[in-house]
Design a protein around this motif. Structure first.
Motif, PDB file in Angstrom:
ATOM      1  N   ARG A 100       0.838  -1.197   0.000  1.00  0.00           N
ATOM      2  CA  ARG A 100       0.000   0.000   0.000  1.00  0.00           C
ATOM      3  C   ARG A 100       0.884   1.263   0.000  1.00  0.00           C
ATOM      4  O   ARG A 100       1.578   1.520   0.975  1.00  0.00           O
ATOM      5  N   ASP A 237      -2.697  -3.665   8.802  1.00  0.00           N
ATOM      6  CA  ASP A 237      -4.050  -3.162   8.540  1.00  0.00           C
ATOM      7  C   ASP A 237      -4.229  -1.801   9.193  1.00  0.00           C
ATOM      8  O   ASP A 237      -4.696  -0.846   8.573  1.00  0.00           O
ATOM      9  N   ASP A 241      -4.393   2.315   7.458  1.00  0.00           N
ATOM     10  CA  ASP A 241      -5.451   3.327   7.571  1.00  0.00           C
ATOM     11  C   ASP A 241      -4.837   4.652   8.036  1.00  0.00           C
ATOM     12  O   ASP A 241      -5.259   5.729   7.605  1.00  0.00           O
TER      13      ASP A 241
HETATM   14 MN    MN Z   1      -8.092  -2.064   6.728  1.00  0.00          MN
END
Ligand code: MN
Ligand code: IPM
Length: 347
Positions: A100, A237, A241
């Motif tokens: 990401r 995770d 964010d």
């Molecule tokens: Mn997430």
């Protein structure tokens, strides 16, 4: 060669942003052919399954998967929908590296008084805290017990760290390996040990071990000091964010679920979810999904259309289009990106 892509728009804003991403991909001249699958919470309500029993077999025949979003908690419990579609694909197809990128697109301000950071977060994607080992006993009674065990295997930890070292080597040569080994003394100490053992194999990479809480602070206070971050499934995770937030919001956060060995298709999806609160209002930002499609093309070796898409996104945001949440409609932002592509090819 034309690549065959399975599109799973899924739920909520997933449908609109995937449609936009498919349009832009084709307009960029990518050699792809999309097949769309209606797998979603509505599909579950109709058939009792998020995807057919042979869904994974079907997907295995494709070169890549483009996914929108999964989940509509009012209709289907998240624990059912995610474990019926998104999470089994990541695991079954050994998409162990979830990558990401977190950087500001031109024209996007972001909440920090900082520019010039460029972070690639790599999240372990098949085991750890998401491995699914656990259970509940004495359910509904005062004696109820719930257990959920995180599992870290040498194979799993080693391959994600190696992937991290390689990505760092191809970028600015810095790797942040993230744990919480001051509190979790088995799995996280193990992760730190594997990091230290691999480091000498990558002498050109400067690796630093951080605790996840300290890294959260660093991502806000000094994001420009970070290059590649590698973390476990749950930590990754959460960190991504935060990464999405510092890059201006989830509307810009793209991701790739990579099977680096290419033994099964990889999957590309925006980090944002189905966003029920704004679904079907036509105001979802399609940029995260379109950027994810560009990552897909890169993975497939179609680097020229991928670069064209990123250039088109940047030229649009540089003019202020798509830089304020909800100001332009999904179709307006998509049309601007399509127009930028057209201008580019007319040159
Ligand atoms: Mn997430
Ligand atoms: C993500 C999402 C998923 C995850 C959810 C929907 C299960 O938050 O891709 O970041 O936690 O992996």
């Amino acid at each position: 060669m034309t690549h065959r892509i399975a599109a799973i728009p899924g739920d909520g804003i997933g449908t609109a942003v995937t449609e936009a991403a498919m349009q832009v991909t084709l307009a960029a001249g990518a050699a792809v052919e999309f097949t769309t699958f209606p797998w979603s919470c509505d599909h579950y309500l109709q058939t009792g399954r998020m995807m057919p029993e042979d869904g994974l077999d079907t997907l295995r025949g494709f070169d890549a998967i483009l996914l929108g979003a999964v989940g509509w908690p009012e209709k289907v419990a998240d624990a059912v929908s995610l474990h019926g579609l998104l999470l089994p694909i990541r695991k079954a197809f050994v998409q162990y590296a979830n990558i990401r990128p977190h950087r500001l697109l031109p024209g996007v301000k972001g909440p920090l008084r900082k520019e010039g950071f460029d972070i690639l977060c790599i999240r372990e994607n098949t085991e750890g805290e998401y491995c699914g080992a656990g259970g509940r006993v004495h359910q509904g009674t005062a004696d109820e017990v719930a257990v959920e065990t995180a599992i870290f295997t040498r194979k799993g930890v080693e391959r994600i760290l190696r992937f991290g070292f390689q990505q760092a080597r191809a970028r600015r040569g810095r790797l942040a390996s993230v744990t919480k080994s001051n509190a979790q003394r088995f799995s996280m100490v193990f992760w730190d040990e594997v990091t230290a053992r691999l480091a000498p194999e990558y002498p050109d990479v400067e690796v630093t071990s951080y605790h996840v809480d300290a890294l959260c602070a660093r991502m806000v206070m000094a994001p420009e000091t970070l290059d590649v971050i590698v973390a476990s499934n749950l930590f990754g995770d959460i960190l991504t964010d935060l990464g999405a937030a510092i890059q201006g919001g989830l509307g810009y956060a793209a991701s790739a679920n990579l099977n680096p060995d290419r033994s099964a298709p990889s999957m590309f999806e925006p980090v944002h979810g189905s966003a029920p609160d704004i679904a079907h209002r036509g105001i979802a930002n399609p940029i995260a999904a379109i950027w994810s499609a560009a990552m897909m093309l890169d993975h497939l070796g179609q680097t020229a259309p991928a670069a064209r898409i990123m250039a088109a996104i940047s030229s649009v945001t540089a003019r202020g289009v798509g830089t304020v949440p909800g100001r332009e409609r999904t179709e307006t932002i998509t049309a601007a990106i399509l127009a930028a592509l057209q201008q580019d090819s007319a040159r």
